[in-house]
Structure formats: structure tokens, C-alpha cells
Motif scaffolding. Structure first.
Motif, PDB file in Angstrom:
ATOM      1  N   THR A  24     -10.326  -6.349   4.751  1.00  0.00           N
ATOM      2  CA  THR A  24      -9.453  -5.149   4.696  1.00  0.00           C
ATOM      3  C   THR A  24      -8.754  -5.248   5.945  1.00  0.00           C
ATOM      4  O   THR A  24      -9.630  -4.987   7.289  1.00  0.00           O
ATOM      5  CB  THR A  24     -10.136  -3.935   4.424  1.00  0.00           C
ATOM      6  N   VAL A  26      -6.696  -2.884   8.460  1.00  0.00           N
ATOM      7  CA  VAL A  26      -6.130  -1.567   8.480  1.00  0.00           C
ATOM      8  C   VAL A  26      -5.205  -1.584   9.707  1.00  0.00           C
ATOM      9  O   VAL A  26      -5.481  -2.105  10.874  1.00  0.00           O
ATOM     10  CB  VAL A  26      -7.381  -0.578   8.924  1.00  0.00           C
ATOM     11  N   LEU A  59      -4.124  -1.956   4.498  1.00  0.00           N
ATOM     12  CA  LEU A  59      -4.019  -0.389   4.574  1.00  0.00           C
ATOM     13  C   LEU A  59      -3.457   0.072   5.728  1.00  0.00           C
ATOM     14  O   LEU A  59      -3.872  -0.243   6.798  1.00  0.00           O
ATOM     15  CB  LEU A  59      -5.572   0.429   4.612  1.00  0.00           C
ATOM     16  N   LYS A 116     -11.830   6.052   6.481  1.00  0.00           N
ATOM     17  CA  LYS A 116     -13.183   5.406   5.980  1.00  0.00           C
ATOM     18  C   LYS A 116     -13.324   5.797   4.364  1.00  0.00           C
ATOM     19  O   LYS A 116     -13.658   4.661   3.746  1.00  0.00           O
ATOM     20  CB  LYS A 116     -14.294   6.072   6.624  1.00  0.00           C
ATOM     21  N   ALA A 119     -10.661   3.473   2.691  1.00  0.00           N
ATOM     22  CA  ALA A 119     -10.871   2.159   2.574  1.00  0.00           C
ATOM     23  C   ALA A 119     -12.261   1.858   1.799  1.00  0.00           C
ATOM     24  O   ALA A 119     -12.138   0.702   0.979  1.00  0.00           O
ATOM     25  CB  ALA A 119     -11.438   1.664   3.996  1.00  0.00           C
ATOM     26  N   GLU A 123     -12.001  -0.573  -1.408  1.00  0.00           N
ATOM     27  CA  GLU A 123     -13.033  -1.780  -1.544  1.00  0.00           C
ATOM     28  C   GLU A 123     -13.831  -2.026  -2.596  1.00  0.00           C
ATOM     29  O   GLU A 123     -13.990  -2.944  -3.250  1.00  0.00           O
ATOM     30  CB  GLU A 123     -13.686  -1.930  -0.131  1.00  0.00           C
ATOM     31  N   ARG A 132     -13.531  -5.649   8.019  1.00  0.00           N
ATOM     32  CA  ARG A 132     -12.382  -5.036   8.321  1.00  0.00           C
ATOM     33  C   ARG A 132     -12.073  -5.331   9.500  1.00  0.00           C
ATOM     34  O   ARG A 132     -12.689  -5.586  10.660  1.00  0.00           O
ATOM     35  CB  ARG A 132     -12.707  -3.446   8.322  1.00  0.00           C
TER      36      ARG A 132
END
Length: 514
Positions: A24, A26, A59, A116, A119, A123, A132
Motif C-alpha cells: 500500500t 500512502v 491511498l 489506519k 488502509a 487491504e 506500507r
């Protein structure tokens, strides 16, 4: 798979890097200009080249209220305008399904809990393991707040076996002097292990910059003569055609020395001057570059006046457009002493480079956008083909062009066809796009892929950041002691102030015209 993709995979295999795992990404500052112009298009191009992992999400986080669909619209517009490769409707549908947005204010601790939760939710939806990458595309003044928020929310996880990784990318500038750089490093270092921190300088991802090591260490032609016995001097130039534009507020606080010399040009100098690393392991390469910074002769006190030149652009024309003087730009203090141009003469005091000057220069509102590293070799003896002291033979020059067209050229002297014994300088050159058939991957593409693979060799280590700032801070303090109320000026659209010409001419040398 494209040729570019194959090449990057070969680099990865050669360097022994970890595979790119599902993750991920961010992006703090996800609604900002860097994300729209560089980061999102870079990730899209990695997808087109088959380099993104099969499972991934992006994200974006920003203060601007937006829905996921609105964020995807901004991303599509950015890709359409700035992507290296054209937008494909089929690929866009796939890519856009992986884009999400979370509005929030990083000054509010609750924002990090929201990140959080969002995410983890995404996920689970995509079957991601929780790796991440946090990209701080935000002002340095916010780094501390974000790091603390990541720590308190449990998003910052230290390296451990069988635990998903967390990595953080820090955009330049890392501080504005040695003290602030140490503070930022202390905060990030308290929350993250050094192996998790990637201090990004996009210049280190450019193809020609990457090729510097290959030119030096993969060609027996160059390395034996890459020293003070054969090289007269080195010029490193980063020229910008535009003025400060909408960045006046930032630029007033930074100036050319902080904005360009401290990171871009010093990193180029390190690659030119470093000793051969014994492997391509990230820390081995970074150790070699760090040794160069340790060997830089400090510029302090009265030496600042002899070895540096700073100036501001005055009114003029750049590429047929009228440009106001710097102090007349919107957002600039009319009495500003912030430099828009800086030239530095420096020395790397070790055995290889003893007595060889490195001339660094950068500026705004210059005639063109161009970056180049030029290695000028020593003149040949004044016999045979160099007997006329009034018309000496031009020396050999190896020039590596970083932008706008990446490539390199080597100037040699050749005989002119005919019956007279006449010589003339000629250039042997190549451009990457001509030889390899298509543009190289953008710098951010390579660097983002490096972070996903955990390869830190193209990123600045903490000690290197602080060493470069220590060297720069000496100059800043010297300038402060001068107490100048007005800086020299150069007309916009010219190659800089006469003071810079005098600095290099008193050594019997001259600046290259790019």
C-alpha cells in the motif's frame, strides 16, 4: 514486457534486490502538485511496464475534501498531461480501481487512526499483507508531526521477521541548515530504523546519472585516466529557464544554494568523484559517496568571497518571454538578498583529485533548461599538433547530459580532410532515445520501484545529509558575515553574472555554453 521493463528487471536481478511485494502506497499530500504531476503518473507507467506487483493500492491523503472518484479524476488528468506513456482506457480502468483518497489534517491525531482504519479496510478488500510505504510529499515543517502521528497510531512498525514492512519516503529539502536537518533526522530516526527511511532526490533516478557509474566502472577507457594526472577540472551545471513563478514564498526561504547545490549538485559531484565501490550493495555505494563529502575542503570565512558567487536575475527575456526582476516577482521581498544563482569552486582533497577544481553552478531565468556534468581533460603538450600558443587545441571533454535530452558526448580532435595538416574538434555523441528506441523511465518511476524493492542505493543516508549540510552551512554563515544589502544581478535570459565569469577566468578557464 517492454525493453525498459526488462532492463529494470535485469538491474534488480544483478543487484540481488528483494522482489517487489504487494504493498500500500500512502501519499501524504495526495491532493498536491507533486502527486498529480509525478507520483501518480510514475505509478501508472510502472503498471504499463509490468513492474507493479499484482496486488497494490494507492491511498492519497490531503486536506482538500475529495471523494475517491474525485481523486481518480484528478489522477486521470495528471496522467493525461504528464505521463511518459499515453493513457490507455483499459489500463486506466484497472489502475483507477486501486486509487483511494482519505481527507484529513495531519495536525489532528485522529487523522492517523482514520488512515489506519481505511488502509486496513482496503487491504482486506484487495488481499494485501500490510506492507506500507508512506510518501511525505509535504513541507519539511510537517515531517515531525506526521512521524509522531504514524508512531502513535501504530502505523510505524520497526523491522522484524514475519512482520509487514513500513517504509517512509522523505522529499527534499531535509532541513534548511545543519541544525534543522539533524532535528528532522532525529525525529524520523526515533520512529523508523535507518533502513526504513528513503530520502529522495529525483536527480539520482535520472538515466544519465545512473549511467555515471557505468561509464566510469564498466569502461576501461575512462577509469585509468579518471584522476588529477589527466583531468583538468569538472563542471557541473543545472540551468533552469523559468523564474521563481508561483514558488516565490518557498524560494525566499531557500535560495539556490539550499534548493539545488545541497542535494542535486553535491550528489552529482559524489558520483563523479567517488572511489570504485567493491559491490552494488546499497550501503557499499553510499559509503563510497560519503567519503567524497568527508573530503570536501570547507569553504569558510574569507574563502567564501573567493570560492562562491551569488546573484539575482534582473528584468530580461527568456525564450522570447519577458521576465521581471526577482525582487519584482509576486511574493518576493523588494529588499531580498535571496540568491537565484550560485557558482561554487570546490576541491575534493584526496589522492585521486588533488588540485582538481570542481565548478558547480545553478540558476533560474537562464537561457535554457539544461543539466550537464562535463569532465575536461588536460591539454596536450605544445608540440606536433598544438604548437601555436595563440590558438591552442581544444582539450578533450566528456559531457554527460542529464536534461532535457539524456545522453553523452566526447569531444576529440580530428584531422580535416584535405592536403593541409589541419585539425578540428569533433563530437562523438549519443542520445538514449535514439540508441534504445524510446524515452527512458522517469526518475520517480525508478525511485518508487527501488523503495518497493527495498533498495536504498539511490537515496541519501543520514550521515550524507548531515555532511552536505555541514559544508553548505559554512557557506551560509560566510554569506551572513558579509552582510550584503544588495546582490549582483544578471539579466534574465543570460548565463549568469560577470562575477561568476571572473571567478573561473582567473583560473584560466571558462564556463561551457550548454
Amino acid at each position: 514486457m517492454t525493453a525498459d521493463a526488462e532492463r529494470i528487471h535485469v538491474e534488480t536481478a544483478t543487484n540481488g534486490l528483494s522482489p517487489v511485494e504487494p504493498c500500500t502506497v500512502v501519499i501524504f499530500g495526495g491532493s498536491g502538485d507533486l502527486a498529480r504531476r509525478r507520483l501518480i503518473p510514475a505509478l501508472y507507467n510502472l503498471l504499463l511496464d509490468g513492474l507493479l506487483p499484482e496486488k497494490y493500492v494507492v491511498l492519497g491523503l490531503g486536506r482538500k475534501p475529495m471523494t475517491d472518484e474525485e481523486f481518480r479524476g484528478v489522477a486521470r488528468e495528471g496522467i493525461t498531461r504528464f505521463s511518459r506513456q499515453a493513457l490507455s482506457d483499459e489500463k486506466w480502468r484497472d489502475f483507477s480501481n486501486h486509487l483511494f483518497y482519505q481527507p484529513g489534517d495531519t495536525d489532528d491525531p485522529a487523522t492517523f487512526q482514520q488512515i489506519k482504519q481505511r488502509a486496513e479496510e482496503i487491504e482486506r478488500q484487495f488481499g494485501l499483507p500490510g506492507h506500507r510505504i508512506f510518501y511525505l510529499s509535504i513541507p519539511p515543517s510537517s515531517f515531525t508531526t506526521v512521524c509522531q502521528g504514524l508512531e502513535q497510531s501504530g502505523l510505524a512498525v520497526r523491522p522484524a521477521q514475519n512482520v509487514p514492512y513500513a517504509r517512509i519516503i522523505v522529499e527534499k529539502p531535509v532541513g534548511r541548515d545543519l541544525q534543522s536537518a539533524k532535528h528532522i533526522n532525529a525525529v524520523t530516526g526515533r520512529v523508523f530504523d535507518e533502513s526504513q527511511i528513503f530520502r529522495i532526490d529525483h536527480y539520482l533516478g535520472k538515466e544519465t546519472v545512473q549511467n555515471l557509474m557505468v561509464v566510469r566502472f564498466a569502461n576501461s577507457l575512462f577509469e585509468p585516466v579518471w584522476n588529477h594526472k589527466y583531468i583538468d577540472h569538472v563542471q557541473i551545471t543545472v540551468s533552469e529557464a523559468e523564474g521563481v513563478g508561483t514558488r516565490a514564498t518557498y524560494y525566499e526561504e531557500a535560495g539556490a544554494l539550499r534548493d539545488m547545490i545541497q542535494n542535486h549538485l553535491l550528489q552529482l559531484l559524489c558520483l563523479v568523484a567517488m572511489e570504485p565501490p567493491y559491490s552494488l550493495d546499497p550501503d557499499v555505494v553510499r559509503n563510497a559517496k560519503m567519503e567524497v563529502l568527508r573530503c570536501l575542503r570547507p569553504i569558510r570565512g574569507k574563502d567564501v568571497e573567493s570560492f562562491t558567487v551569488r546573484a539575482q536575475y534582473a528584468e530580461g527575456r527568456v525564450q522570447k518571454e519577458q521576465v521581471p526582476g526577482y525582487r519584482r516577482e509576486s511574493g518576493v521581498n523588494p529588499n531580498s538578498t535571496t540568491e537565484t544563482y550560485v557558482a561554487v569552486k570546490c576541491f575534493v582533497e584526496n589522492w585521486r583529485w588533488s588540485g582538481v577544481p570542481f565548478y558547480l553552478r545553478t540558476g533560474k531565468a537562464l537561457p535554457k533548461r539544461a543539466s550537464e556534468v562535463a569532465v575536461q581533460f588536460k591539454e596536450i603538450p605544445q608540440i606536433l599538433f598544438n604548437t601555436n600558443p595563440q590558438q591552442p587545441q581544444p582539450p578533450n571533454v566528456l559531457a554527460l547530459r542529464i536534461q532535457p535530452e539524456e545522453g553523452l558526448s566526447l569531444r576529440i580532435v580530428s584531422r580535416v580532410p584535405g592536403t593541409r595538416a589541419e585539425t578540428h574538434p569533433v563530437e562523438m555523441s549519443f542520445k538514449y532515445c535514439d540508441v534504445f528506441g524510446k524515452p527512458s523511465p522517469e526518475a520517480y518511476e525508478r525511485l518508487l520501484l527501488d523503495v518497493m524493492a527495498g533498495d536504498a542505493s539511490r537515496f541519501m543516508r543520514r550521515d550524507a545529509v548531515e555532511a552536505s549540510w555541514a559544508w553548505i552551512t559554512d557557506i551560509l554563515e560566510g554569506w551572513s558575515q558579509q552582510g550584503l544589502r544588495w546582490l549582483p544581478e544578471y539579466p534574465a535570459g543570460t548565463w549568469g553574472p560577470v562575477e561568476a565569469d571572473r571567478m573561473i577566468q582567473k583560473d584560466g578557464r571558462s564556463w561551457r555554453i550548454l
